[in-house]
Design a protein around this motif. Structure first.
Motif, PDB file in Angstrom:
ATOM      1  N   THR A 173     -12.177   2.113  -8.593  1.00  0.00           N
ATOM      2  CA  THR A 173     -10.470   1.503  -8.706  1.00  0.00           C
ATOM      3  C   THR A 173     -10.117   1.689  -6.534  1.00  0.00           C
ATOM      4  OG1 THR A 173      -9.868   2.056 -10.423  1.00  0.00           O
ATOM      5  CG2 THR A 173      -8.625   1.155  -9.064  1.00  0.00           C
ATOM      6  N   GLY A 174     -10.005   0.936  -5.519  1.00  0.00           N
ATOM      7  CA  GLY A 174      -9.748   0.582  -4.617  1.00  0.00           C
ATOM      8  C   GLY A 174      -9.964  -0.240  -3.672  1.00  0.00           C
ATOM      9  N   THR A 175      -9.941   0.055  -2.156  1.00  0.00           N
ATOM     10  CA  THR A 175      -9.604  -0.775  -1.413  1.00  0.00           C
ATOM     11  C   THR A 175     -11.244  -1.357  -0.300  1.00  0.00           C
ATOM     12  OG1 THR A 175      -7.434  -0.575  -1.229  1.00  0.00           O
ATOM     13  CG2 THR A 175      -8.320  -2.688   0.479  1.00  0.00           C
TER      14      THR A 175
ATOM     15  N   GLU B  57      -8.410   4.143  -4.911  1.00  0.00           N
ATOM     16  CA  GLU B  57      -7.228   4.857  -5.364  1.00  0.00           C
ATOM     17  C   GLU B  57      -6.575   6.682  -5.321  1.00  0.00           C
ATOM     18  OE1 GLU B  57      -4.833   1.995  -8.552  1.00  0.00           O
ATOM     19  OE2 GLU B  57      -5.530   3.604  -9.446  1.00  0.00           O
TER      20      GLU B  57
ATOM     21  N   TYR C  96       0.577  -1.119  -0.374  1.00  0.00           N
ATOM     22  CA  TYR C  96       0.060   0.222   0.180  1.00  0.00           C
ATOM     23  C   TYR C  96       0.822   1.055  -0.229  1.00  0.00           C
ATOM     24  CZ  TYR C  96      -4.070  -3.017   0.875  1.00  0.00           C
ATOM     25  OH  TYR C  96      -4.978  -4.082   0.735  1.00  0.00           O
TER      26      TYR C  96
ATOM     27  N   THR D 244      -1.870   2.683 -12.188  1.00  0.00           N
ATOM     28  CA  THR D 244      -1.730   4.284 -12.135  1.00  0.00           C
ATOM     29  C   THR D 244      -1.532   5.208 -12.388  1.00  0.00           C
ATOM     30  OG1 THR D 244       0.161   5.082 -10.870  1.00  0.00           O
ATOM     31  CG2 THR D 244      -1.068   3.475  -9.748  1.00  0.00           C
TER      32      THR D 244
ATOM     33  N   ILE E  87      -2.811   3.314  -2.739  1.00  0.00           N
ATOM     34  CA  ILE E  87      -2.625   2.562  -4.141  1.00  0.00           C
ATOM     35  C   ILE E  87      -2.981   1.292  -3.727  1.00  0.00           C
ATOM     36  CG2 ILE E  87      -1.349   2.057  -5.780  1.00  0.00           C
ATOM     37  CD1 ILE E  87      -0.265   4.396  -6.408  1.00  0.00           C
ATOM     38  N   ASN E  88      -3.411   0.517  -3.973  1.00  0.00           N
ATOM     39  CA  ASN E  88      -4.122  -0.654  -4.109  1.00  0.00           C
ATOM     40  C   ASN E  88      -2.962  -2.003  -4.623  1.00  0.00           C
ATOM     41  OD1 ASN E  88      -6.491  -2.369  -3.941  1.00  0.00           O
ATOM     42  ND2 ASN E  88      -6.526  -0.521  -4.389  1.00  0.00           N
TER      43      ASN E  88
END
Length: 270
Positions: A46-48, A102, A14, A235, A106-107
């Motif tokens: 986009t993400g966690t 994100e 991360y 990214t 960032i994951n």
């Protein structure tokens, strides 16, 4: 390089994304749901995504496959892969849903579903309370504090899975500790990591060679190179931003280092 480190890489990495126009309230969403009541969840970008179920069930599709967790379970997934979340009224879901864009963090989150103990739930709730308390602090400090708390939350929720991987893959704990350090400090000298691990430089180098047939310098470089490629591929960050994130003094230093290892400049590789 590359063959050995791919076997050792133990955790999802991360990084905080430094975005001047970041709106934290938009990039971080925390939903508290009780007895199927609560606002409908949006489509995840986009993400966690983190879901802790304390009652009922949480049902959705992850990468087009059916997914269901029940009381006492946790789900971690890349947000963009989660679709078709069933109505909480229908599933009587209770628990916490956390989404981190994100834009903020960032994951590299693989799908994880596992049982979670009452103690772990309480610890996660404490962490989330701390995160929410920071939302009212001055903007210039809160993003970094929240990023650290989120990193601790996610890694803590992954922890039991990593313990199982240590036994299954027979990977020395030394390499898990080293990978965690590199994910935090990135492009730093071998002696720096040796000191963090309580080893002399020769002992550190010997341990790396014994398991991976790579020197400590090669191991660190290979790991950071994986990070760099991942950031370039996943990214829209500029090489100058990635250089700073990975601990390089400037973009030129990063570009020369990247070209020496890959034969291409970061802009060409992307």
């Amino acid at each position: 390089m590359g063959n050995s480190i791919n076997r050792i890489l133990p955790i999802d990495l991360y990084h905080m994304v430094s975005v001047p126009e970041l709106v934290l309230e938009r990039a971080l969403k925390i939903y508290h749901v009780k007895d199927g009541k609560g606002e409908a969840l949006p489509s995840f970008e986009t993400g966690t995504l983190v879901v802790i179920c304390t009652g009922g069930s949480f049902s959705c599709k992850v990468n087009k496959d059916d997914c269901n967790i029940v009381k006492g379970q946790v789900l971690l997934a890349a947000g963009e892969g989660v679709t078709s979340v069933k109505s909480f009224i229908e599933t009587n879901f209770s628990g916490i849903v956390v989404f981190v864009s994100e834009e903020f963090l960032i994951n590299r989150q693989r799908l994880i579903i596992r049982d979670i103990t009452e103690k772990e739930i309480n610890e996660a709730m404490t962490m989330l309370n701390l995160i929410e308390s920071q939302l009212n602090t001055p903007r210039e400090i809160r993003a970094k504090v929240i990023e650290s708390l989120l990193r601790a939350l996610v890694i803590g929720l992954q922890y039991s899975v990593h313990e199982e991987r240590i036994e299954r893959d027979d990977i020395p704990l030394f390499f898990h500790d080293l990978a965690l350090l590199i994910s935090r400090y990135h492009h730093s000298p071998a002696y720096f990591y040796a000191e963090k691990l309580g080893l002399s430089s020769p002992e550190f180098n010997m341990k790396c060679r014994q398991y991976s047939q790579m020197t400590a310098v090669e191991w660190i470089a290979d790991y950071v190179l994986l990070e760099a490629k991942d950031l370039l591929r996943k990214t829209r960050l500029r090489p100058s931003q990635i250089a700073i994130m990975l601990g390089f003094s400037n973009q030129d230093t990063f570009s020369r280092w990247f070209r020496r290892l890959t034969g291409e400049f970061p802009s060409e590789w992307k």
